[in-house]
Design a protein around this motif. Structure first.
Motif, PDB file in Angstrom:
ATOM      1  N   GLY A   1       0.439  -1.722  -0.067  1.00  0.00           N
ATOM      2  CA  GLY A   1      -0.019   0.141   0.042  1.00  0.00           C
ATOM      3  C   GLY A   1       1.209   1.235  -0.357  1.00  0.00           C
ATOM      4  O   GLY A   1       0.656   1.840  -0.467  1.00  0.00           O
ATOM      5  N   MET A   2       2.000   1.073   0.455  1.00  0.00           N
ATOM      6  CA  MET A   2       2.961   2.421   0.624  1.00  0.00           C
ATOM      7  C   MET A   2       3.590   2.665  -0.428  1.00  0.00           C
ATOM      8  O   MET A   2       3.721   3.930  -0.588  1.00  0.00           O
ATOM      9  N   LEU A   3       3.934   1.625  -1.189  1.00  0.00           N
ATOM     10  CA  LEU A   3       4.927   1.309  -3.296  1.00  0.00           C
ATOM     11  C   LEU A   3       3.121   2.812  -3.719  1.00  0.00           C
ATOM     12  O   LEU A   3       3.857   3.602  -4.557  1.00  0.00           O
ATOM     13  N   ALA A   4       2.339   2.254  -3.207  1.00  0.00           N
ATOM     14  CA  ALA A   4       0.912   2.402  -4.580  1.00  0.00           C
ATOM     15  C   ALA A   4       1.083   4.044  -3.772  1.00  0.00           C
ATOM     16  O   ALA A   4       0.858   4.938  -4.658  1.00  0.00           O
ATOM     17  N   ALA A   5       1.420   4.646  -2.496  1.00  0.00           N
ATOM     18  CA  ALA A   5       1.051   6.046  -2.263  1.00  0.00           C
ATOM     19  C   ALA A   5       2.159   6.793  -2.724  1.00  0.00           C
ATOM     20  O   ALA A   5       1.898   7.829  -3.445  1.00  0.00           O
ATOM     21  N   CYS A   6       3.120   6.047  -2.820  1.00  0.00           N
ATOM     22  CA  CYS A   6       4.333   6.627  -3.185  1.00  0.00           C
ATOM     23  C   CYS A   6       4.218   6.913  -4.853  1.00  0.00           C
ATOM     24  O   CYS A   6       4.761   7.900  -5.298  1.00  0.00           O
ATOM     25  N   LEU A   7       3.725   6.133  -5.191  1.00  0.00           N
ATOM     26  CA  LEU A   7       3.078   6.205  -6.966  1.00  0.00           C
ATOM     27  C   LEU A   7       2.142   7.344  -7.134  1.00  0.00           C
ATOM     28  O   LEU A   7       3.126   8.147  -7.999  1.00  0.00           O
ATOM     29  N   ILE A   8       1.646   6.966  -6.469  1.00  0.00           N
ATOM     30  CA  ILE A   8       0.267   8.458  -6.122  1.00  0.00           C
ATOM     31  C   ILE A   8       1.317   9.760  -6.241  1.00  0.00           C
ATOM     32  O   ILE A   8       1.071  10.685  -7.524  1.00  0.00           O
ATOM     33  N   LEU A   9       1.794  10.067  -5.666  1.00  0.00           N
ATOM     34  CA  LEU A   9       2.799  11.249  -5.180  1.00  0.00           C
ATOM     35  C   LEU A   9       3.387  11.525  -6.053  1.00  0.00           C
ATOM     36  O   LEU A   9       2.978  12.761  -6.587  1.00  0.00           O
ATOM     37  N   ALA A  10       3.737  10.927  -6.379  1.00  0.00           N
ATOM     38  CA  ALA A  10       4.772  10.843  -7.519  1.00  0.00           C
ATOM     39  C   ALA A  10       4.426  11.344  -8.832  1.00  0.00           C
ATOM     40  O   ALA A  10       4.951  12.568  -9.478  1.00  0.00           O
ATOM     41  N   ALA A  11       3.347  10.932  -9.171  1.00  0.00           N
ATOM     42  CA  ALA A  11       2.532  10.702 -10.415  1.00  0.00           C
ATOM     43  C   ALA A  11       1.712  12.277 -10.506  1.00  0.00           C
ATOM     44  O   ALA A  11       1.709  12.956 -11.702  1.00  0.00           O
ATOM     45  N   SER A  12       1.601  12.346  -9.522  1.00  0.00           N
ATOM     46  CA  SER A  12       0.582  13.827  -8.607  1.00  0.00           C
ATOM     47  C   SER A  12       1.204  14.896  -8.762  1.00  0.00           C
ATOM     48  O   SER A  12       0.441  16.204 -10.008  1.00  0.00           O
ATOM     49  N   ILE A  13       1.788  15.453  -7.762  1.00  0.00           N
ATOM     50  CA  ILE A  13       2.550  16.222  -7.091  1.00  0.00           C
ATOM     51  C   ILE A  13       2.994  17.708  -8.336  1.00  0.00           C
ATOM     52  O   ILE A  13       3.456  17.165  -8.945  1.00  0.00           O
ATOM     53  N   GLY A  14       2.078  18.356  -7.986  1.00  0.00           N
ATOM     54  CA  GLY A  14       2.804  19.656  -8.789  1.00  0.00           C
ATOM     55  C   GLY A  14       2.536  19.896 -10.370  1.00  0.00           C
ATOM     56  O   GLY A  14       3.037  20.747 -10.951  1.00  0.00           O
ATOM     57  N   GLN A  15       1.611  18.664 -10.355  1.00  0.00           N
ATOM     58  CA  GLN A  15       1.038  18.771 -11.837  1.00  0.00           C
ATOM     59  C   GLN A  15      -0.394  19.724 -12.027  1.00  0.00           C
ATOM     60  O   GLN A  15      -0.778  20.433 -10.632  1.00  0.00           O
ATOM     61  N   PRO A  16      -0.807  19.777 -13.176  1.00  0.00           N
ATOM     62  CA  PRO A  16      -1.491  21.180 -13.041  1.00  0.00           C
ATOM     63  C   PRO A  16      -2.773  20.198 -13.009  1.00  0.00           C
ATOM     64  O   PRO A  16      -2.924  19.218 -13.227  1.00  0.00           O
ATOM     65  N   ASN A  17      -4.070  20.655 -11.916  1.00  0.00           N
ATOM     66  CA  ASN A  17      -5.059  19.809 -10.820  1.00  0.00           C
ATOM     67  C   ASN A  17      -6.042  21.596 -10.511  1.00  0.00           C
ATOM     68  O   ASN A  17      -5.593  21.677  -9.428  1.00  0.00           O
ATOM     69  N   PRO A  18      -6.620  21.723 -11.351  1.00  0.00           N
ATOM     70  CA  PRO A  18      -7.694  23.063 -10.916  1.00  0.00           C
ATOM     71  C   PRO A  18      -8.939  22.000 -10.263  1.00  0.00           C
ATOM     72  O   PRO A  18      -9.246  23.144  -9.006  1.00  0.00           O
ATOM     73  N   PHE A  19      -8.940  20.624 -10.067  1.00  0.00           N
ATOM     74  CA  PHE A  19     -10.376  20.144  -8.515  1.00  0.00           C
ATOM     75  C   PHE A  19      -9.172  20.360  -7.338  1.00  0.00           C
ATOM     76  O   PHE A  19     -10.014  20.776  -6.540  1.00  0.00           O
ATOM     77  N   SER A  20      -8.273  20.276  -6.981  1.00  0.00           N
ATOM     78  CA  SER A  20      -7.711  20.195  -5.769  1.00  0.00           C
ATOM     79  C   SER A  20      -6.297  21.396  -5.453  1.00  0.00           C
ATOM     80  O   SER A  20      -6.180  22.387  -6.597  1.00  0.00           O
ATOM     81  N   PHE A  21      -5.763  20.875  -4.225  1.00  0.00           N
ATOM     82  CA  PHE A  21      -5.134  21.882  -3.705  1.00  0.00           C
ATOM     83  C   PHE A  21      -3.408  21.261  -4.747  1.00  0.00           C
ATOM     84  O   PHE A  21      -3.401  19.833  -4.617  1.00  0.00           O
ATOM     85  N   GLY A  22      -2.324  22.189  -4.884  1.00  0.00           N
ATOM     86  CA  GLY A  22      -1.146  20.996  -4.814  1.00  0.00           C
ATOM     87  C   GLY A  22      -0.542  21.278  -6.179  1.00  0.00           C
ATOM     88  O   GLY A  22       0.190  21.146  -6.444  1.00  0.00           O
TER      89      GLY A  22
END
Length: 222
Positions: free
Chosen positions: A80-101
């Protein structure tokens, strides 16, 4: 008793620092003084410090065991933590008008939105997954309250953000944008840039596994 009072006090501080700075009038004032990047950096640093203090306070509370660790807990947490790290890496700093970050949200392309087509709030999904896994790993009352509350925070947060964005963008525009991102869900070969991000996610995961016994004092592989 003093351990529980410390825990409760730090929890109150956690909610204050995570609610007051993001209220629209307060946030606008802070952004005006700090700049958008300065606000994001300061808020992220503050959040990490308060989270570390909260985890420390949970360790000071009296130990009340609710359940013991089962044999399947550790493998489930590692995956589960591997999945969390991959989701974080794939999404952080990306354009996303729906959410913060998100970054450069004006450049968001709903026809090429990647992980946003599957989860509008990936950072909160990471927080929810992290919290759920740590509830599993820590069966004492203080840590169940800690990680359970953080998981609830991550569960409720997207609904509050969606309601605010729906109001600010207009219901019709918001629903159209959500619908377009959903229509783009498909399995694709990751781009070179995304492969680099996923590789960074794996490295982050290995670093966390290595540092966990050093920083937290609990090995994750034994």
């Amino acid at each position: 008793m003093s351990g529980w009072l410390t825990f409760a006090g730090v929890f109150a501080l956690f909610f204050a620092t995570h609610s007051i700075p993001v209220r629209p009038p307060v946030k606008k004032r802070l952004v005006r003084h700090l700049g958008a990047k300065g606000f994001t950096t300061a808020y992220s640093a503050l959040s990490l410090c308060i989270l570390a203090l909260l985890i420390w306070a949970a360790g000071q509370a009296p130990f009340v065991l609710l359940w013991a660790e089962a044999a399947w807990h550790r493998p489930a947490i590692l995956v589960g933590m591997l999945a969390a790290c991959l989701i974080l890496a794939a999404s952080i700093g990306q354009p996303n008008p729906f959410s913060f970050g998100g970054r450069d949200n004006d450049a968001f392309d709903p026809t090429d939105c990647g992980i946003i087509g599957y989860m509008r709030h990936p950072l909160l999904s990471v927080l929810a997954l992290w919290a759920l896994l740590h509830v599993l790993a820590n069966g004492d009352l203080a840590h169940v309250l800690l990680f359970g509350t953080l998981g609830l925070f991550a569960y409720v947060g997207p609904r509050i953000i969606d309601a605010r964005n729906r109001r600010d963008m207009g219901a019709e525009a918001w629903e159209a944008l959500v619908g377009e991102t959903r229509r783009q869900r498909r399995i694709r070969v990751p781009s070179p840039a995304m492969m680099l991000r996923l590789g960074a996610g794996v490295i982050l995961y290995l670093v966390l596994v290595f540092l966990h016994p050093v920083v937290i004092g609990v090995p994750v592989l034994s």
